[in-house]
Design a protein around this motif. Structure first.
Motif, mmCIF file in Angstrom:
data_model
loop_
_atom_site.group_PDB
_atom_site.id
_atom_site.type_symbol
_atom_site.label_atom_id
_atom_site.label_comp_id
_atom_site.label_asym_id
_atom_site.label_seq_id
_atom_site.Cartn_x
_atom_site.Cartn_y
_atom_site.Cartn_z
ATOM 1 N N VAL A 36 -9.758 0.359 -21.712
ATOM 2 C CA VAL A 36 -9.394 1.074 -20.490
ATOM 3 C C VAL A 36 -10.055 0.351 -19.322
ATOM 4 C CG1 VAL A 36 -9.422 3.265 -19.263
ATOM 5 C CG2 VAL A 36 -9.285 3.243 -21.759
ATOM 6 N N ILE A 37 -9.227 -0.271 -18.490
ATOM 7 C CA ILE A 37 -9.721 -1.109 -17.396
ATOM 8 C C ILE A 37 -9.424 -0.412 -16.064
ATOM 9 C CG2 ILE A 37 -9.459 -3.329 -16.211
ATOM 10 C CD1 ILE A 37 -8.790 -4.554 -18.936
ATOM 11 N N PRO A 38 -10.429 -0.248 -15.221
ATOM 12 C CA PRO A 38 -10.197 0.433 -13.941
ATOM 13 C C PRO A 38 -9.460 -0.462 -12.949
ATOM 14 C CG PRO A 38 -12.458 -0.363 -14.047
ATOM 15 C CD PRO A 38 -11.838 -0.664 -15.385
ATOM 16 N N VAL A 39 -8.622 0.134 -12.140
ATOM 17 C CA VAL A 39 -7.992 -0.554 -11.013
ATOM 18 C C VAL A 39 -8.219 0.296 -9.766
ATOM 19 C CG1 VAL A 39 -6.245 -1.764 -12.370
ATOM 20 C CG2 VAL A 39 -5.752 0.520 -11.484
ATOM 21 N N GLY A 40 -8.253 -0.365 -8.623
ATOM 22 C CA GLY A 40 -8.494 0.349 -7.369
ATOM 23 C C GLY A 40 -9.956 0.443 -7.008
ATOM 24 N N ASP A 41 -10.854 -0.078 -7.851
ATOM 25 C CA ASP A 41 -12.282 -0.068 -7.517
ATOM 26 C C ASP A 41 -12.656 -1.241 -6.628
ATOM 27 O OD1 ASP A 41 -11.663 -1.581 -9.921
ATOM 28 O OD2 ASP A 41 -13.811 -1.953 -10.113
ATOM 29 N N PHE A 42 -11.774 -2.226 -6.504
ATOM 30 C CA PHE A 42 -12.007 -3.365 -5.613
ATOM 31 C C PHE A 42 -11.820 -2.915 -4.162
ATOM 32 C CE2 PHE A 42 -10.936 -7.272 -3.372
ATOM 33 C CZ PHE A 42 -11.821 -8.188 -3.918
ATOM 34 N N THR A 43 -12.553 -3.525 -3.251
ATOM 35 C CA THR A 43 -12.477 -3.131 -1.844
ATOM 36 C C THR A 43 -12.677 -4.335 -0.945
ATOM 37 O OG1 THR A 43 -13.464 -1.705 -0.143
ATOM 38 C CG2 THR A 43 -14.949 -2.590 -1.812
ATOM 39 N N TYR A 44 -12.251 -4.204 0.313
ATOM 40 C CA TYR A 44 -12.519 -5.231 1.316
ATOM 41 C C TYR A 44 -13.863 -4.997 2.008
ATOM 42 C CZ TYR A 44 -7.899 -7.500 1.236
ATOM 43 O OH TYR A 44 -6.781 -8.221 0.879
ATOM 44 N N TYR A 45 -14.457 -3.835 1.796
ATOM 45 C CA TYR A 45 -15.768 -3.562 2.394
ATOM 46 C C TYR A 45 -16.500 -2.483 1.602
ATOM 47 C CZ TYR A 45 -19.288 -3.517 6.102
ATOM 48 O OH TYR A 45 -20.465 -3.645 6.805
ATOM 49 N N ASP A 46 -15.886 -1.292 1.469
ATOM 50 C CA ASP A 46 -16.560 -0.147 0.853
ATOM 51 C C ASP A 46 -15.518 0.842 0.357
ATOM 52 O OD1 ASP A 46 -18.546 1.991 0.365
ATOM 53 O OD2 ASP A 46 -17.691 2.864 2.180
ATOM 54 N N HIS A 47 -15.740 1.408 -0.825
ATOM 55 C CA HIS A 47 -14.741 2.303 -1.415
ATOM 56 C C HIS A 47 -14.653 3.653 -0.705
ATOM 57 C CE1 HIS A 47 -18.552 3.132 -3.481
ATOM 58 N NE2 HIS A 47 -18.106 4.324 -3.777
ATOM 59 N N ILE A 48 -15.725 4.105 -0.082
ATOM 60 C CA ILE A 48 -15.642 5.361 0.673
ATOM 61 C C ILE A 48 -14.869 5.137 1.977
ATOM 62 C CG2 ILE A 48 -16.952 7.205 1.780
ATOM 63 C CD1 ILE A 48 -17.165 7.289 -1.199
ATOM 64 N N LEU A 49 -15.112 4.015 2.623
ATOM 65 C CA LEU A 49 -14.320 3.655 3.797
ATOM 66 C C LEU A 49 -12.844 3.564 3.416
ATOM 67 C CD1 LEU A 49 -14.018 2.680 6.735
ATOM 68 C CD2 LEU A 49 -14.555 0.371 5.921
ATOM 69 N N ASP A 50 -12.547 2.975 2.265
ATOM 70 C CA ASP A 50 -11.157 2.877 1.814
ATOM 71 C C ASP A 50 -10.517 4.259 1.693
ATOM 72 O OD1 ASP A 50 -11.558 0.162 1.606
ATOM 73 O OD2 ASP A 50 -11.675 0.133 -0.576
ATOM 74 N N THR A 51 -11.285 5.201 1.169
ATOM 75 C CA THR A 51 -10.753 6.548 0.986
ATOM 76 C C THR A 51 -10.483 7.213 2.332
ATOM 77 O OG1 THR A 51 -12.062 6.692 -1.052
ATOM 78 C CG2 THR A 51 -11.137 8.744 -0.194
ATOM 79 N N ALA A 52 -11.423 7.056 3.266
ATOM 80 C CA ALA A 52 -11.228 7.623 4.602
ATOM 81 C C ALA A 52 -9.981 7.046 5.273
ATOM 82 C CB ALA A 52 -12.466 7.379 5.459
ATOM 83 N N VAL A 53 -9.812 5.737 5.155
ATOM 84 C CA VAL A 53 -8.669 5.069 5.775
ATOM 85 C C VAL A 53 -7.369 5.492 5.096
ATOM 86 C CG1 VAL A 53 -7.576 2.799 5.971
ATOM 87 C CG2 VAL A 53 -9.938 3.107 6.707
ATOM 88 N N MET A 54 -7.400 5.617 3.769
ATOM 89 C CA MET A 54 -6.190 6.019 3.044
ATOM 90 C C MET A 54 -5.699 7.379 3.513
ATOM 91 S SD MET A 54 -5.437 6.011 -1.060
ATOM 92 C CE MET A 54 -6.556 7.322 -1.546
ATOM 93 N N PHE A 55 -6.643 8.250 3.921
ATOM 94 C CA PHE A 55 -6.269 9.585 4.380
ATOM 95 C C PHE A 55 -6.272 9.699 5.904
ATOM 96 C CE2 PHE A 55 -7.933 10.719 0.039
ATOM 97 C CZ PHE A 55 -6.672 10.929 -0.503
ATOM 98 N N GLY A 56 -6.218 8.567 6.591
ATOM 99 C CA GLY A 56 -6.048 8.571 8.038
ATOM 100 C C GLY A 56 -7.205 9.155 8.814
ATOM 101 N N LEU A 57 -8.398 9.116 8.263
ATOM 102 C CA LEU A 57 -9.561 9.709 8.925
ATOM 103 C C LEU A 57 -10.287 8.633 9.728
ATOM 104 C CD1 LEU A 57 -10.621 11.983 5.948
ATOM 105 C CD2 LEU A 57 -9.512 12.680 8.078
ATOM 106 N N VAL A 58 -9.674 8.285 10.850
ATOM 107 C CA VAL A 58 -10.177 7.243 11.746
ATOM 108 C C VAL A 58 -10.728 7.918 12.998
ATOM 109 C CG1 VAL A 58 -9.604 5.185 13.062
ATOM 110 C CG2 VAL A 58 -8.448 5.628 10.883
#
Length: 764
Positions: A56-78
């Protein structure tokens, strides 16, 4: 029985990720070239996990900076200050949230639970969430199409995300749950439509101290997600500690629960599992390989643990995995041939941990005799490590001889303060910096040439002295009140000291991500720690010879050295901390004997060592404070002890900070927009304090007005006579022109504050 990974280091075997990001920020590559380079790294990470036979290999754990920032951006919390158009979050905006830009300050950054990883804190005030782009669908599709990997997408849990965010009141929490639930449901439905069978939802918040209301919210979240996205199976993953409310957690209406059986408070998760059983309709993700430490396991011992788990959970419902994402360990130990073979053989970085997982699953499926050779080797490796650990026994002997008088300054602060005021005659609101000045390419190149033997020690020393002299002159022109020598001879603030102490070892490629592209190479504490020779006196004394202003001696404190190292696992962390403290104390005494009367012992990592359970805080804080005091309490009253802390939430431990008994503390506040200042409205702090007035981790130069606002807010609750003005942290990562411009503005803000709050001639 299956094996699984929960996440893999992002940085690449040779920090390719870091280098690509920094080339892009410097204008060296285009956005499309950055995407191409990071895609290659991302796919390479998946291939490595695939090569070890991980099921079982995870995907989506890679990031351009930070995974919490990624989550905020994915939900439009800018945050509104970034002027987002509400449609697409492009790469410049994404990086602006992380690093700031000319028009807006960066979002706050703080520690990820009790690790040395920093995440970008989501800001929710005044915002309405919406799904911008389902990045997890992109990640799943890429792994499937390019490598044939039907990965398990990783998503930060809704409740963990909210509890780590800011900008809402407790009363508003249910409303935010209601706002985010449909969006989480949409993400899960789209993953199911893409073909994903499972999703890993990370909820490390479940391992912290929770109240009854928290459990109600969590149960509601997962009941609703099951209704919104019935086509995908959910594994709720906990880590970093035991779950207090085991019965409630395993009853959540999900398909699997991941538990940490390594960092679980001495076996509490295992005890709960054996006492209460495990639901027959769920999969158990069993974290039995340490995802945070770097020591190889005893395979016999881990196989025994696995056997106990198998008595409760059948093999078809058991997934063997690390205790947490491997983000927190280096990529591979293959490059460490220069280490003592006994130490090298005992190391397990990310790749070696994947190998251990595969071995344990193989042994479970085919019998332990199928891995007999590897089991014997794992025991032998640990025995060999024990053979080399006893070197500098003076460290352990010194700890055993400690008495209570060694943990306190001889005089109370008020008495010391009067003597220090007489000695230093500082102006109102004295200015200083935190320690380091820019490590330019020239500085790094000189160090590299010296280490490679291309430069003699004499030539390198002359180079360092020239850098010190240059920045003493800059500090003089700027008008700072207390100088630093700049730390040009140092690499990392922990590695530098570890290289000069007994009991430490250093890797060639043991890099881990700290924040953004910032990677650190933690030392390995494998044996008894002891002082061997002076470490900082020469450079500090040289700097002091160039000026009549006081120059601070700069040291790293025992708790930070402990928390930013990979620590031996055969002694308590408390005992190791005292060994380090005794070694640092000798350096403090050497600086004082050489005429250095201000000594800063930095402890930026003191809070991150806090246990996740609040009931365990007092024990940790007690010995952490004692370690700092052990390192600093033998100096004369006129010697001023400083300390520095940054990028954590300190309000809850102000009593412990006060108990350090440092004469002056400096604490980061600019990224948190001065929120720590409210702590001083609730409690009295009587010692010297500097609350950082600008963020050094952003390339932008703050204005005089911005810094004046920070000063004004602080002085509403602190007396001007106790307040120091300084940046948030060391200036090592900044360019010279940025540093000089920002310090010039800081000095101007100070001049205005002195005129406002008292005559400049008033002495501290």
């Amino acid at each position: 029985m299956l094996s699984a990974s929960l996440g893999y280091p992002r940085i690449g075997a040779n920090r390719e990720w870091k280098k690509a990001l920094e080339k892009y920020w410097a204008g060296g590559i285009t956005e499309s070239e950055l995407h191409a380079e990071l895609r290659e790294i991302r796919l390479g990470n998946l291939k490595v996990q695939q090569s070890y036979g991980i099921d079982v290999i995870p995907v989506g754990d890679f990031t351009y900076y930070d995974h919490i920032l990624d989550t905020a951006v994915m939900f439009g919390l800018v945050p509104q200050r970034f002027g987002w158009d509400g449609v697409n979050v492009d790469l410049p905006l994404y990086f602006a949230m992380a690093r700031g830009n000319k028009g807006a300050a960066a979002c706050e950054m703080t520690k990820w639970f009790n690790t040395n990883y920093h995440y970008i804190v989501p800001e929710l005030k005044g915002l309405t969430p919406k799904l911008t782009r389902n990045r997890l669908v992109d990640a799943y599709r890429e792994g499937n199409q390019e490598l044939g990997i039907k990965g398990r997408p990783v998503l930060v849990g809704l409740y963990t995300f909210l509890k780590l965010s800011k900008g809402y009141t407790p009363e508003e929490l249910p409303g935010w749950i209601d706002a985010l639930l449909p969006l989480y449901g949409q993400v899960l439905r789209e993953l199911a439509e893409e073909g994903a069978a499972w999703v890993q939802i990370d909820e490390p918040i479940l391992s912290t101290t929770l109240e009854a209301d928290d459990l109600v919210h969590i149960a509601r979240i997962y009941a609703e997600l099951g209704r919104l996205a019935p086509g995908i199976r959910i594994l709720v993953q906990t880590y970093f500690e035991a779950v207090d409310h085991y019965a409630e957690v395993v009853k959540l209406p999900v398909d699997g629960i991941g538990l940490d059986f390594v960092h679980d408070g001495g076996g509490r998760n295992l005890q709960a599992l054996e006492a209460h059983g495990f639901p027959a309709d769920k999969v158990l993700g069993a974290g039995i390989i340490d995802g945070r430490g770097i020591w190889r396991v005893d395979l016999h011992e881990r196989f025994d643990l696995l056997g106990r788990l198998r008595q409760v959970v059948s093999d078809e419902r058991l997934i063997v995995q690390p205790s947490n994402s491997l983000l927190h360990v280096p990529v591979s130990a293959e490059r460490e041939a220069a280490l003592d073979p006994a130490l090298r053989g005992a190391l397990a970085f990310a790749n070696e941990k994947l190998e251990e997982l595969a071995l344990l699953v193989r042994g479970a499926k085919h019998g332990i005799e199928s891995i007999t050779e590897e089991c014997v080797a794992s025991v032998w490796n640990r025995e060999e490590l024990g053979r080399i650990r006893g070197g500098a026994a003076s460290g352990a002997a010194g700890v055993s001889a400690l008495g209570p008088e060694q943990f306190a300054r001889p005089s109370a602060f008020a008495e010391r303060l009067a003597k220090q005021q007489q000695r230093w005659q500082l102006p109102l609101l004295p200015t200083t910096t935190i320690g380091s000045f820019p490590q330019t390419p020239e500085v790094r190149s000189a160090r590299f040439k010296w280490r490679k033997g291309e430069w003699s020690a004499e030539r390198y020393e002359q180079f360092i002295q020239a850098e010190i002299q240059s920045w003493i002159e800059i500090q003089t022109k700027l008008g700072l009140d207390v100088f630093v020598h700049g730390e040009f001879e140092r690499t990392d603030m922990v590695e530098f000291f570890g290289e000069k102490l007994a009991g430490f070892a250093f890797t060639a490629g043991g890099w881990v991500q700290s924040y953004g592209s910032r990677c650190v190479k933690p030392p390995i504490i494998y044996g008894d720690v002891a002082f061997t020779a002076q470490m900082t006196v020469q450079e500090t004394v040289y700097a002091q010879s160039l000026t009549g202003k006081p120059v601070k001696g700069m040291l790293t404190g025992p708790i930070t050295i402990l928390n930013w190292s990979f620590v031996r696992d055969d002694l308590s962390r408390e005992e190791v901390a005292y060994q380090i403290a005794l070694a640092i104390r000798k350096e403090v005494e050497a600086l004082e004997a050489a005429g250095i009367g201000m000594i800063q012992v930095d402890e930026p990592a003191i809070r991150e060592g806090l246990p996740l359970k609040r009931e365990n805080w007092p024990v940790y804080l007690n010995w952490a404070v004692r370690a700092f005091r052990l390192a600093t309490s033998t100096v004369q009253d006129v010697t001023q002890i400083h300390t520095h802390m940054c990028y954590s939430e300190f309000g809850e431990i102000m009593e412990a900070i006060h108990a350090l008994d440092a004469d002056v503390i400096s604490i980061e506040t600019s990224r948190s927009h001065g929120e720590l200042i409210s702590s001083f409205e609730e409690r009295t702090y009587d010692k010297g304090i500097g609350l950082g007035v600008y963020d050094i981790h952003s390339p932008r130069v703050p204005t005089v007005d911005e810094m004046s606002g920070m000063i004004d807010r602080a002085l509403r609750v602190l007396a001007p006579e106790q307040f120091w003005i300084n940046p948030d942290c060391g200036l090592k990562t900044r360019k010279a022109e940025e540093t000089i411009a920002a310090l010039r503005n800081m000095i101007e803000a100070t001049v205005q504050a002195r005129a406002k709050y008292g005559a400049a001639a008033v002495k501290q």
